[in-house]
Design an enzyme around this catalytic site. Structure first.
Site, short mmCIF file in Angstrom:
data_model
loop_
_atom_site.label_atom_id
_atom_site.label_comp_id
_atom_site.label_asym_id
_atom_site.label_seq_id
_atom_site.Cartn_x
_atom_site.Cartn_y
_atom_site.Cartn_z
N LYS A 67 -23.15 -15.34 4.23
CA LYS A 67 -23.23 -16.42 5.22
C LYS A 67 -23.74 -17.71 4.57
O LYS A 67 -23.26 -18.80 4.86
CB LYS A 67 -24.17 -16.02 6.36
CG LYS A 67 -24.38 -17.12 7.41
CD LYS A 67 -25.21 -16.64 8.59
CE LYS A 67 -25.38 -17.77 9.61
NZ LYS A 67 -26.09 -17.30 10.83
N HIS A 121 20.68 -1.66 4.35
CA HIS A 121 20.12 -1.97 5.67
C HIS A 121 19.36 -0.77 6.24
O HIS A 121 19.58 -0.35 7.38
CB HIS A 121 21.21 -2.43 6.63
CG HIS A 121 21.86 -3.71 6.21
ND1 HIS A 121 21.17 -4.88 6.01
CD2 HIS A 121 23.16 -4.00 5.92
CE1 HIS A 121 22.00 -5.83 5.63
NE2 HIS A 121 23.21 -5.32 5.56
N PHE A 166 19.95 17.43 19.00
CA PHE A 166 20.97 18.37 19.49
C PHE A 166 22.24 17.65 19.95
O PHE A 166 22.23 16.45 20.25
CB PHE A 166 20.41 19.24 20.61
CG PHE A 166 19.90 18.48 21.82
CD1 PHE A 166 20.75 17.76 22.66
CD2 PHE A 166 18.55 18.52 22.14
CE1 PHE A 166 20.28 17.10 23.78
CE2 PHE A 166 18.06 17.85 23.26
CZ PHE A 166 18.94 17.14 24.08
#
Length: 528
Positions: A136, A278, A477
């Site tokens: 700080k 891609h 599926f």
């Protein structure tokens, strides 16, 4: 000027040399515990923090630097008369340099068998407090949180007697970053614990830390800005560990496609080549040599391979390099290259050549590549994240369920497993035709599975490849028999898919009617 330094480190790497250098420059040194003992034994004049503050270490060392003489010395602004007057009134000297690294919390919780008590005792309190105070007040205090900073800082002090504002600000940023990483590690560990002591894969709060590797010219499109970051602790053999040997700077799309190619190719144990365009594989093959694997992969879709990303999981030799160099390649990836291959690619100055070093030696039953698998997949959504365990599921022949009258031959089983491995890396809906260790046609990213099947067969036809006797993988599926009929009409004689549709019986009956082999994995491989 640096007149007084406080050194308190858990990791003692390089600290003696730093302290000796500071002493030679006339810097007074404060220290704690083991660090003070080490320095004193080596002849470096040092004052114990307990003697400096007049307050002993207590609570097994939990309290030692939490004292106004420490934090006042770190936080006092030298440019404010009231600050200077306050510390002088209370006999507080300034501390101009802080050297702290923290208790090894991350290393502790990474150890097998780490208990909650072990973790808690390795949570540093005083160290982060001092680091925050020094960071700080960066204009007046330099703060070192890693041994890699010591040499440069000491060199600057020797040259100038002080640290530049630019250096102190950079050290302050590094310090706050280290505290953020440390707190995130603690939060992630504790947030993942359940009341009964078991751990959850997904903590109640997820804190990610990424280090910027480079700014990119632009993002997916030229109007977008982009940068490339890596995990704080990257997995071995991952793309971010790549060394670029030659070529233009990697683009956003290069990196995304290169990752897809590398993750796919390293899933094969046999010598393999993957060509990506891609984000989808347009050619995948195995072969006895890198050259043969490339030739087979390229045959799948020569048109799409133009300007593609090519990855090998073996050393690229001169024979493979000569073949690859005949085509326009955006990025080439491999574990290593022979000198002959390097010389061939040197003539292609714009080709980006990446080397990702892998030992490949079994340790704890796993190779470097297997240990380098991502644990999680993360996808950004509006103001949120989707986090899932990565799709690292692998199957073997014994995991498959044959549901047709016709049984697979050994060659068909080999082709089916190859096709299934490739399908995992193809965008859904995915249909992949394969035979003899190479892809023949790939249908990717369509809204309907039947369209992917048609595209895959068209791709094969355009490449002049016969699908007669091929194996087909579907990442999910077949909801109806129509998709199955398309692949069988194209020449497929065996099919692998997860099963699980309410119409499985209808699709299986269609397979028996068409006289083909069908096996079910029970596992889906959606990839969006």
């Amino acid at each position: 000027m640096i007149k007084q330094a406080l050194i308190s480190v858990s990791d003692k790497t390089g600290v003696l040399e730093l302290a000796q250098g500071l002493h030679a420059l006339g810097v007074k040194i404060l220290s704690t515990g083991g660090t003070a003992k080490l320095l004193a034994e080596k002849g470096v004049p040092v004052t114990e923090v307990a003697d400096y503050t007049g307050f002993p270490e207590m609570l097994d060392g939990r309290v030692k630097t939490l004292h106004p003489k420490i934090h006042g010395g770190l936080l006092a602004r030298r440019d404010l008369p009231e600050h200077v007057a306050a510390i002088e009134k209370h006999g507080i000297g300034t501390i101009d340099l802080l050297v702290v690294n923290l208790y090894p919390f991350e290393a502790t919780v990474a150890k097998p068998g780490c208990t909650l008590e072990d973790a808690i005792e390795n949570i540093d309190i005083g160290g982060p407090a001092m680091v925050r105070s020094a960071a700080k007040n960066w204009k007046d205090v330099g703060v070192l949180t890693d041994a890699s900073q010591y040499a440069d800082v000491l060199a600057q002090l020797k040259a100038n007697g002080t640290l530049s504002d630019a250096t102190k600000f950079a050290l302050s940023i590094a310090a706050f970053n280290r505290i953020a990483q440390y707190d995130a590690a603690i939060s992630n560990y504790l947030s993942g614990l359940q009341a009964d002591g078991t751990r959850s894969c997904f903590p109640t709060q997820s804190n990610a830390n990424f280090i910027k590797l480079q700014d990119l010219r632009y993002g997916e499109n030229p109007h977008q800005e982009a940068a490339f970051y890596r995990d704080l602790y990257p997995a071995p053999g991952s793309l971010v560990t790549a060394k670029q040997l030659q070529g233009k700077e990697l683009s956003y799309n290069n990196i995304a496609d290169a990752d897809a190619a590398w993750e796919c190719v390293k899933s094969f144990s046999d010598c393999a080549c993957v060509i990506i365009k891609h984000a989808n594989p347009c050619g995948v093959a195995t072969g006895d040599t890198a050259a043969l694997a490339y030739e087979k992969a390229f045959k799948t879709d020569p048109t799409s391979a133009f300007g593609g990303i090519i990855a090998f999981n073996r050393v690229v030799d001169g024979a493979a390099a000569q073949l690859v160099a005949k085509q326009f390649v955006e990025v080439l990836i491999a574990p290593a290259y022979t000198d002959e291959a390097r010389a061939i690619f040197a003539a292609k100055a714009n080709t980006r050549v990446l080397e990702i070093s892998l030992e490949g030696v079994k340790r704890d039953g796993k190779t470097d590549w297997e240990r380098g698998l991502n644990a999680h997949d993360i996808k950004r959504v509006g103001s949120g994240l989707l986090i899932q365990s990565a799709d690292n599921h692998e199957i073997s022949a014994t995991d498959l369920k044959v549901v047709t009258v016709k049984q697979p031959t050994p060659q068909q089983m080999q082709d089916l497993l190859f096709a299934w491995k490739v399908a995992k890396f193809v965008k859904s809906n995915a249909i992949v035709f394969c035979a003899n260790g190479m892809t023949l046609g790939v249908g990717a990213g369509q809204m309907s599975r039947i369209d992917s099947a048609r595209i895959a067969s068209i791709k094969a036809e355009n490449a002049g490849l016969s699908l007669a006797g091929s194996a087909v993988a579907s990442d999910a599926f077949f909801p109806f028999r129509d998709g199955l009929d398309v692949v069988v009409d194209a020449g497929a004689t065996c099919v692998i898919h997860p099963g699980g549709s309410m119409r499985d019986d209808e699709v299986i009956a269609a397979a028996n009617e068409r006289g083909i082999v069908m096996v079910l994995t029970g596992v889906r491989h959606f990839r969006h």
